[in-house]
Motif scaffolding. Structure first.
Motif, PDB file in Angstrom:
ATOM      1  N   ALA A  87       0.821  -1.203   0.000  1.00 26.83           N
ATOM      2  CA  ALA A  87       0.000   0.000   0.000  1.00 26.83           C
ATOM      3  C   ALA A  87       0.862   1.263   0.000  1.00 26.83           C
ATOM      4  O   ALA A  87       0.510   2.266  -0.634  1.00 26.83           O
ATOM      5  N   VAL A  88       1.982   1.236   0.720  1.00 30.73           N
ATOM      6  CA  VAL A  88       2.909   2.376   0.738  1.00 30.73           C
ATOM      7  C   VAL A  88       3.451   2.628  -0.670  1.00 30.73           C
ATOM      8  O   VAL A  88       3.490   3.771  -1.147  1.00 30.73           O
ATOM      9  N   GLU A 152       3.991   1.458  13.367  1.00 29.00           N
ATOM     10  CA  GLU A 152       3.115   1.494  12.194  1.00 29.00           C
ATOM     11  C   GLU A 152       2.827   2.912  11.713  1.00 29.00           C
ATOM     12  O   GLU A 152       2.499   3.129  10.538  1.00 29.00           O
ATOM     13  N   ASP A 153       2.932   3.890  12.602  1.00 31.94           N
ATOM     14  CA  ASP A 153       2.550   5.262  12.246  1.00 31.94           C
ATOM     15  C   ASP A 153       3.341   5.807  11.059  1.00 31.94           C
ATOM     16  O   ASP A 153       2.788   6.535  10.220  1.00 31.94           O
ATOM     17  N   GLY A 154       4.633   5.487  10.987  1.00 29.77           N
ATOM     18  CA  GLY A 154       5.455   6.002   9.896  1.00 29.77           C
ATOM     19  C   GLY A 154       4.979   5.547   8.528  1.00 29.77           C
ATOM     20  O   GLY A 154       4.705   6.380   7.647  1.00 29.77           O
ATOM     21  N   PRO A 155       4.868   4.239   8.297  1.00 21.86           N
ATOM     22  CA  PRO A 155       4.357   3.774   7.010  1.00 21.86           C
ATOM     23  C   PRO A 155       2.949   4.279   6.711  1.00 21.86           C
ATOM     24  O   PRO A 155       2.633   4.625   5.570  1.00 21.86           O
ATOM     25  N   TYR A 185      17.191   2.146  14.571  1.00 22.86           N
ATOM     26  CA  TYR A 185      16.709   3.057  13.533  1.00 22.86           C
ATOM     27  C   TYR A 185      15.279   3.500  13.822  1.00 22.86           C
ATOM     28  O   TYR A 185      14.508   2.802  14.489  1.00 22.86           O
ATOM     29  N   VAL A 186      14.929   4.682  13.284  1.00 22.61           N
ATOM     30  CA  VAL A 186      13.544   5.165  13.269  1.00 22.61           C
ATOM     31  C   VAL A 186      13.198   5.537  11.835  1.00 22.61           C
ATOM     32  O   VAL A 186      14.069   5.827  11.010  1.00 22.61           O
ATOM     33  N   PHE A 187      11.914   5.544  11.521  1.00 25.48           N
ATOM     34  CA  PHE A 187      11.486   5.888  10.171  1.00 25.48           C
ATOM     35  C   PHE A 187      11.709   7.365   9.867  1.00 25.48           C
ATOM     36  O   PHE A 187      11.587   8.229  10.750  1.00 25.48           O
ATOM     37  N   ARG A 188      12.014   7.636   8.600  1.00 22.96           N
ATOM     38  CA  ARG A 188      12.126   9.003   8.087  1.00 22.96           C
ATOM     39  C   ARG A 188      11.155   9.157   6.918  1.00 22.96           C
ATOM     40  O   ARG A 188      11.133   8.322   6.014  1.00 22.96           O
ATOM     41  N   TRP A 197       9.564   9.399  -0.190  1.00 24.99           N
ATOM     42  CA  TRP A 197      10.299   8.274   0.394  1.00 24.99           C
ATOM     43  C   TRP A 197       9.779   7.907   1.782  1.00 24.99           C
ATOM     44  O   TRP A 197       9.353   8.775   2.557  1.00 24.99           O
ATOM     45  N   LEU A 198       9.871   6.621   2.071  1.00 20.98           N
ATOM     46  CA  LEU A 198       9.861   6.120   3.446  1.00 20.98           C
ATOM     47  C   LEU A 198      11.223   5.503   3.659  1.00 20.98           C
ATOM     48  O   LEU A 198      11.569   4.503   3.033  1.00 20.98           O
ATOM     49  N   ASP A 199      12.016   6.132   4.506  1.00 21.03           N
ATOM     50  CA  ASP A 199      13.358   5.607   4.762  1.00 21.03           C
ATOM     51  C   ASP A 199      13.584   5.575   6.269  1.00 21.03           C
ATOM     52  O   ASP A 199      12.619   5.625   7.037  1.00 21.03           O
ATOM     53  N   ALA A 200      14.818   5.502   6.704  1.00 20.38           N
ATOM     54  CA  ALA A 200      15.098   5.401   8.139  1.00 20.38           C
ATOM     55  C   ALA A 200      16.448   6.016   8.455  1.00 20.38           C
ATOM     56  O   ALA A 200      17.322   6.098   7.596  1.00 20.38           O
ATOM     57  N   ASP A 201      16.598   6.448   9.698  1.00 20.24           N
ATOM     58  CA  ASP A 201      17.851   7.024  10.189  1.00 20.24           C
ATOM     59  C   ASP A 201      18.275   6.314  11.466  1.00 20.24           C
ATOM     60  O   ASP A 201      17.427   5.900  12.264  1.00 20.24           O
TER      61      ASP A 201
END
Length: 221
Positions: A87-88, A152-155, A185-188, A197-201
């Motif tokens: 879905a993302v 789940e909030d990030g995606p 890591y956390v979502f970015r 983008w959905l990425d992470a840092d």
């Protein structure tokens, strides 16, 4: 000259009386001298206290009103991680390697029921940490004002935030998840010249963030 000296002494006496009252209030609230010294001996803590006094000493429960609801998202919409990832992507987002790695960890879970979640966004400086702060310091402050996001909030945000402005970078204030290399890591959530983008840092508790870094967290119900 004598009258000037007397006036000065009166002013000093008034100041000392006010300080004494201030300490009596602290003691009555259960704040120990040792706790107060921690604030006095730390430069950042002194600055934070000064900013708090300038705001008129609002109750922490009222402080969140400075951060209105930024966006409401819906979680629990998908029954499997693969369905949510799909879905993302269908929403026009690219998924970075580290974000994809987070999806594969046991710590990444989905809500068992559908519900709406109110999100707030604020920079590190707006949280009262004008000199920047570590991940732990940022999250500790957020917990005073609201709640951390779920994984789940990030995606879900990326799936539902299709009009993200170009060059905007948001990081999700969530419990960091250890990925395959062992780092946290956390979502970015980002929109750059290559698209959405959905990425992470990396977000080790001691990692230092700039004051302009912007974080998404949950508004407390």
């Amino acid at each position: 000259m004598a009258s000037n000296a007397i006036a000065t002494l009166a002013e000093v006496s008034g100041i000392l009386g006010t300080i004494a009252k201030f300490f009596r209030v602290l003691l009555g609230a259960g704040v120990s001298w040792e706790q107060f010294r921690l604030v006095i001996d730390d430069r950042k803590a002194r600055r934070n206290l000064a900013e708090y006094l300038k705001l008129g000493c609002p109750r922490f429960s009222d402080a969140l009103n400075r951060f209105p609801v930024w966006r409401t998202i819906r979680i629990g919409t998908h029954k499997s991680v693969d369905d949510l990832k799909k879905a993302v992507i269908e929403a026009g987002r690219q998924i970075g390697n580290w974000a994809n790695n987070i999806f594969g960890q046991a710590a990444f879970t989905l809500s068992a029921k559908e519900e709406d979640v109110d999100l707030v966004v604020a920079s590190v400086a707006e949280l009262g940490l004008q000199d920047g702060a570590t991940t732990k310091q940022i999250f500790d402050r957020i917990k005073e004002l609201g709640d951390l996001c779920s994984a789940e909030d990030g995606p879900q945000l990326t799936r539902q935030y299709k009009d993200q402005p170009l060059s905007e970078i948001l990081r999700m204030a969530m419990e960091p998840i250890a990925v395959s290399d062992g780092f946290l890591y956390v979502f970015r959530v980002e929109h750059d010249e290559d698209g959405l983008w959905l990425d992470a840092d990396g977000a080790h508790p001691s990692h230092q963030w700039r004051a302009v870094s912007r974080w998404v967290f949950r508004r407390r119900k």
